[in-house]
Scaffold this motif. Sequence first.
Motif, PDB file in Angstrom:
ATOM      1  N   PHE A  56       0.851  -1.197   0.000  1.00 49.84           N
ATOM      2  CA  PHE A  56       0.000   0.000   0.000  1.00 49.84           C
ATOM      3  C   PHE A  56       0.883   1.242   0.000  1.00 49.84           C
ATOM      4  O   PHE A  56       1.965   1.266   0.586  1.00 49.84           O
ATOM      5  CB  PHE A  56      -0.968   0.003   1.185  1.00 49.84           C
ATOM      6  N   THR A  57       0.398   2.254  -0.691  1.00 54.90           N
ATOM      7  CA  THR A  57       1.151   3.488  -0.832  1.00 54.90           C
ATOM      8  C   THR A  57       1.011   4.339   0.422  1.00 54.90           C
ATOM      9  O   THR A  57       0.021   4.249   1.152  1.00 54.90           O
ATOM     10  CB  THR A  57       0.671   4.286  -2.050  1.00 54.90           C
ATOM     11  N   THR A  58       2.000   5.183   0.672  1.00 55.92           N
ATOM     12  CA  THR A  58       2.024   5.988   1.894  1.00 55.92           C
ATOM     13  C   THR A  58       1.808   7.479   1.638  1.00 55.92           C
ATOM     14  O   THR A  58       1.660   8.237   2.594  1.00 55.92           O
ATOM     15  CB  THR A  58       3.380   5.808   2.597  1.00 55.92           C
ATOM     16  N   GLU A  59       1.787   7.894   0.389  1.00 55.43           N
ATOM     17  CA  GLU A  59       1.743   9.330   0.065  1.00 55.43           C
ATOM     18  C   GLU A  59       0.563  10.042   0.722  1.00 55.43           C
ATOM     19  O   GLU A  59       0.707  11.138   1.269  1.00 55.43           O
ATOM     20  CB  GLU A  59       1.674   9.511  -1.449  1.00 55.43           C
ATOM     21  N   ARG A 106      -6.678   0.961  16.279  1.00 55.60           N
ATOM     22  CA  ARG A 106      -6.645   1.772  15.054  1.00 55.60           C
ATOM     23  C   ARG A 106      -5.415   2.667  15.105  1.00 55.60           C
ATOM     24  O   ARG A 106      -5.240   3.447  16.044  1.00 55.60           O
ATOM     25  CB  ARG A 106      -7.904   2.631  14.943  1.00 55.60           C
ATOM     26  N   ILE A 107      -4.538   2.558  14.114  1.00 56.39           N
ATOM     27  CA  ILE A 107      -3.372   3.435  14.033  1.00 56.39           C
ATOM     28  C   ILE A 107      -3.475   4.234  12.747  1.00 56.39           C
ATOM     29  O   ILE A 107      -3.634   3.681  11.658  1.00 56.39           O
ATOM     30  CB  ILE A 107      -2.036   2.660  14.117  1.00 56.39           C
ATOM     31  N   ALA A 108      -3.410   5.550  12.887  1.00 54.54           N
ATOM     32  CA  ALA A 108      -3.599   6.455  11.752  1.00 54.54           C
ATOM     33  C   ALA A 108      -2.321   7.241  11.493  1.00 54.54           C
ATOM     34  O   ALA A 108      -1.680   7.747  12.430  1.00 54.54           O
ATOM     35  CB  ALA A 108      -4.754   7.418  12.035  1.00 54.54           C
ATOM     36  N   PHE A 109      -1.945   7.339  10.224  1.00 56.21           N
ATOM     37  CA  PHE A 109      -0.824   8.155   9.771  1.00 56.21           C
ATOM     38  C   PHE A 109      -1.388   9.267   8.896  1.00 56.21           C
ATOM     39  O   PHE A 109      -1.769   9.033   7.748  1.00 56.21           O
ATOM     40  CB  PHE A 109       0.175   7.316   8.977  1.00 56.21           C
ATOM     41  N   TYR A 110      -1.475  10.480   9.460  1.00 51.46           N
ATOM     42  CA  TYR A 110      -2.011  11.620   8.727  1.00 51.46           C
ATOM     43  C   TYR A 110      -0.863  12.431   8.123  1.00 51.46           C
ATOM     44  O   TYR A 110       0.013  12.907   8.861  1.00 51.46           O
ATOM     45  CB  TYR A 110      -2.820  12.534   9.649  1.00 51.46           C
ATOM     46  N   PRO A 111      -0.828  12.631   6.811  1.00 56.77           N
ATOM     47  CA  PRO A 111       0.239  13.440   6.212  1.00 56.77           C
ATOM     48  C   PRO A 111       0.057  14.916   6.542  1.00 56.77           C
ATOM     49  O   PRO A 111      -1.069  15.418   6.598  1.00 56.77           O
ATOM     50  CB  PRO A 111       0.084  13.184   4.710  1.00 56.77           C
ATOM     51  N   PRO A 150       9.332   4.763   3.010  1.00 58.48           N
ATOM     52  CA  PRO A 150       9.242   4.371   1.596  1.00 58.48           C
ATOM     53  C   PRO A 150       7.896   4.723   0.976  1.00 58.48           C
ATOM     54  O   PRO A 150       6.911   4.974   1.678  1.00 58.48           O
ATOM     55  CB  PRO A 150       9.447   2.851   1.649  1.00 58.48           C
ATOM     56  N   ALA A 151       7.866   4.736  -0.357  1.00 58.49           N
ATOM     57  CA  ALA A 151       6.644   5.077  -1.079  1.00 58.49           C
ATOM     58  C   ALA A 151       5.557   4.034  -0.886  1.00 58.49           C
ATOM     59  O   ALA A 151       4.368   4.342  -0.985  1.00 58.49           O
ATOM     60  CB  ALA A 151       6.947   5.242  -2.568  1.00 58.49           C
ATOM     61  N   SER A 152       5.941   2.800  -0.602  1.00 60.81           N
ATOM     62  CA  SER A 152       4.954   1.750  -0.348  1.00 60.81           C
ATOM     63  C   SER A 152       5.489   0.804   0.723  1.00 60.81           C
ATOM     64  O   SER A 152       6.698   0.610   0.843  1.00 60.81           O
ATOM     65  CB  SER A 152       4.627   0.978  -1.627  1.00 60.81           C
ATOM     66  N   SER A 201      -8.187  -4.162   8.432  1.00 62.36           N
ATOM     67  CA  SER A 201      -8.695  -3.227   7.420  1.00 62.36           C
ATOM     68  C   SER A 201      -7.706  -2.102   7.187  1.00 62.36           C
ATOM     69  O   SER A 201      -6.919  -1.743   8.066  1.00 62.36           O
ATOM     70  CB  SER A 201     -10.059  -2.661   7.819  1.00 62.36           C
ATOM     71  N   LEU A 202      -7.754  -1.564   5.989  1.00 66.55           N
ATOM     72  CA  LEU A 202      -6.862  -0.484   5.560  1.00 66.55           C
ATOM     73  C   LEU A 202      -7.682   0.532   4.791  1.00 66.55           C
ATOM     74  O   LEU A 202      -8.322   0.193   3.787  1.00 66.55           O
ATOM     75  CB  LEU A 202      -5.756  -1.057   4.683  1.00 66.55           C
ATOM     76  N   VAL A 203      -7.720   1.771   5.267  1.00 64.81           N
ATOM     77  CA  VAL A 203      -8.470   2.832   4.600  1.00 64.81           C
ATOM     78  C   VAL A 203      -7.609   4.086   4.526  1.00 64.81           C
ATOM     79  O   VAL A 203      -6.597   4.217   5.215  1.00 64.81           O
ATOM     80  CB  VAL A 203      -9.794   3.161   5.337  1.00 64.81           C
ATOM     81  N   LEU A 204      -8.033   5.010   3.686  1.00 68.81           N
ATOM     82  CA  LEU A 204      -7.356   6.301   3.594  1.00 68.81           C
ATOM     83  C   LEU A 204      -7.840   7.224   4.712  1.00 68.81           C
ATOM     84  O   LEU A 204      -9.000   7.173   5.111  1.00 68.81           O
ATOM     85  CB  LEU A 204      -7.646   6.952   2.248  1.00 68.81           C
ATOM     86  N   PRO A 205      -6.962   8.070   5.226  1.00 71.71           N
ATOM     87  CA  PRO A 205      -7.408   9.076   6.186  1.00 71.71           C
ATOM     88  C   PRO A 205      -8.525   9.939   5.592  1.00 71.71           C
ATOM     89  O   PRO A 205      -8.515  10.233   4.389  1.00 71.71           O
ATOM     90  CB  PRO A 205      -6.153   9.915   6.430  1.00 71.71           C
TER      91      PRO A 205
END
Length: 502
Positions: free
Chosen positions: A77-80, A251-256, A315-317, A339-343
């Motif tokens: 999964f991408t991290t951008e 739930r762990i969230a990475f907000y850019p 990394p990018a992914s 589960s994996l979702v976008l912020p």
Amino acid sequence: MKIHQIKKIQIFLLILFGINSTTFYAQYPYFNSGQKGDDFKLIGESSPGLVTYTAKGIKLLDNQHQFVGIYLDKLSFTTEKGFILEFEFGLDQGRQEGGKYGDGISMVLFDANERNPQTGDKGGALGYAHTQRSTGSNAAGFTKGIFGLGLDLYGNNKRIMRFPGETRNGITPNDDNGNFVVLRGPYNPNNLYEGYPVLFAINTVKNINFYLDANTGKAVSNQRGVLGKRFQIHGGQDNAKPGEEGYRKIRIAFYPGVDDFSAKKGFFISVNIINGNYDSSVIRNYFVPKASSIKYKEQLADGSSPERRLNVNIPASMKMGFTGGTGTASIRAHIRKISLVLPFSPVVQDINIPDVIRSRPFVCEPLYSAVGYETNVYKVLNQPNPSTVFLDFASFRFKIFEEATKTYELTSDPYKLEVPRVGEFNYNKDNGEVTFIPVEGYKGTSYTFYYDIKNKKPAKGVDISTEEYRSATASVTLNFTDEIPLYRNPPLLVNKGVNKVK
């Protein structure tokens, strides 16, 4: 068509989809029940057959002196845009030592370019961190590990270890307390037996917390740690339902975003754990730079503890795995519903509703526990405001859990769910209500339906109403009774105690 034209097309397709056709780049949202092992690859286990896949999810551990490592080998999964990962866990049974279970499990995120990952050390390293030994038989950390989120029951994952047979960096020398949520950072590409520093360690029972100041390398504590109800990580049930006392979901969230203090680009990390009926905030807005360096102290087997600067390059992914270990103190550990979702996708919660009269139609409001967003621009001092008014009620979809595939499937009509020998569910897109009409003579004790939903299209900015930003799947469980209660309890919502904006 000529042969040379066919070859050109083949070359184009290879470039378009990538030479490694076995890797699947996640189409958000992503879900894996953990009930089938098809998508997982075993890295290692202390005894053959330790890891199993059943209706309870993935069993990782069940006795003393064990270790384990698995990962989703075809999922990248991408991290951008950032990401949010969730999974349920059930920690029960086990043997205590000094009043503590041990050691724990860890969710691991690593560089997706790594084709042959290996786990880190056993015991308190939880399969992610490294260990140095005076004998020289050092153990490397998880191969190209970027983050390791540990559920540290015994307390050694966050601890500074200074023993001849176990030397490892940490954030505090104290080992009196267990029940810590620990985040360790990246590997050191120049030394496989260093790195993986502890970024934070938050106790879920007592007001004990440690944060790494990446600029000074020192551990700092704040007055407040967990916000909400405090709880034991060891819930005591292997497969509790939402709302039950032993239920646990993290739930762990990475907000850019951009850090106001350093002006660096990176990710703000937040961790929540749903325990029983409560959604407790463990960590909020811990900043990790996307490409910079962090300072920490490395513990060496010779007894020294030099200051290190570790370059961080997210990394990018990435890929995801799970590791864990036990010692004299032990646990049984299950994980499921990954589960994996976008912020800034809608946040949906599981609901458990008691005292539903099985012989009558019943109306519920599943979206009462859900919120949407109107922007994905994240700033610590001006965060996006979640609210039900940002949900697109018309995008609601009923889903069913297909036992054969262990995945969620859509119904032919997104607003209608017909269940043989149970009844019919109908959704009203105007008010978000679901009406259940039971079949005549229905005698069931409970039934669970599932749904997902999207945001409304914002008036400006990034369109976060697309399928990519669809929510994870939520469950609504109706618990039936023949008795007419003197009063009706409100739905047992897992976001109890958290302010809700409407």
